[in-house]
Design an enzyme around this catalytic site. Structure first.
Site: not given
Ligand code: PGA
Length: 256
Positions: A12, A101, A103, A172, A178, A216
């Protein structure tokens, strides 16, 4: 399912020159020690920020450590301030690029359609696209997880996916990223089996491609996760920044 397990480290927006060099050399010394076992069994891909690509490439090009980008533009060049193209990533040693992703989807409002185009750019540049999909906690609670993931797959696959096998899917669940809250065996197997079915039906070229789990993943749970059905690898965020943890994950892949 392809035999080679993939371990992808997504740094990241983390890493300055000095700490990154240290991180890479620690990971490299593990990889060099396990070179023979790794051949044909495990591929490790590091996706550092673009600013580190040439340094990391210099350090890793002779070893079994591959490089990936974290995102790219849909065009190969042009007036797109701040963006980076798939060709540029390729020129800096990348063999794959993460696209879509969560994000990027969330902070940059990336749509499935845009992600599909980015995937096409990745293919055009001769690399593998790692397409990320996953539901939010709210969508899961509403019983919509499979529906959401299926729609993401159907709409964010590059156009040439019907013929090309250079696409990998990373599942994911957003609530697991996270958070320290890894998805359960039942969550992961149910979704990975489902994704496999969708791929077999809609994208025969990808019937055997790796389906990665991300969210995670740690040194302590990787061995377990590799045992689950249809898990062909892992996409690792936080733990990829800690070489001892990351090496434990690679070791788990070697033993899987
Ligand atoms: P995490 O991130 O391993 O820190 O949960 C995974 C990812 O975002 O790819």
């Amino acid at each position: 399912m392809k035999k080679t397990k993939l371990v992808v480290g997504n740094w990241k927006m983390n890493g300055l020159l000095d700490d990154s060099k240290q991180r890479i050399s620690q990971t490299l010394s593990f990889i060099k020690k396990h070179k023979k076992e790794m051949l044909d069994n495990v591929d490790v891909i590091i996706c550092p920020p673009a600013t580190l690509l040439s340094t990391v490439h210099e350090m890793t090009s002779k070893h079994l450590l591959f490089l990936g980008g974290q995102d790219c533009h849909t065009n190969m060049a042009g007036a797109f301030t701040g963006d980076i193209s798939a060709e540029m990533l390729k020129e800096h040693g990348c063999s794959s690029v993460i696209v879509g992703h969560s994000e990027r989807r969330f902070y940059h409002n990336e749509s499935d359609e845009l992600i599909a185009k980015k995937g096409e750019a990745v293919h055009k540049a001769g690399m593998t696209a790692i397409i990320c999909v996953g539901e939010t906690a709210k969508e899961r609670a509403a019983g919509l997880a499979k529906k959401v993931v299926k729609a993401q797959i159907m709409n964010s696959m590059p156009n040439d996916t019907l013929y090309a096998d250079n696409t990998v899917i990373a599942y994911e669940p957003i609530w697991a990223i996270g958070s320290g809250q890894t998805a359960t065996q039942a969550n992961i197997e149910e979704m990975h089996n489902f994704i496999r079915e969708v791929l077999e039906k809609k994208y025969p070229a990808l019937a055997e491609t790796q389906i990665l789990y991300g969210g995670s993943v740690q040194g302590t749970n990787a061995a377990q996760i590799f045992k689950y059905q249809n898990v062909g690898g892992v996409l690792v965020g936080g733990a990829s920044l800690k070489p001892p943890e990351f090496c434990k994950i690679i070791e788990a892949a070697l033993k899987a």
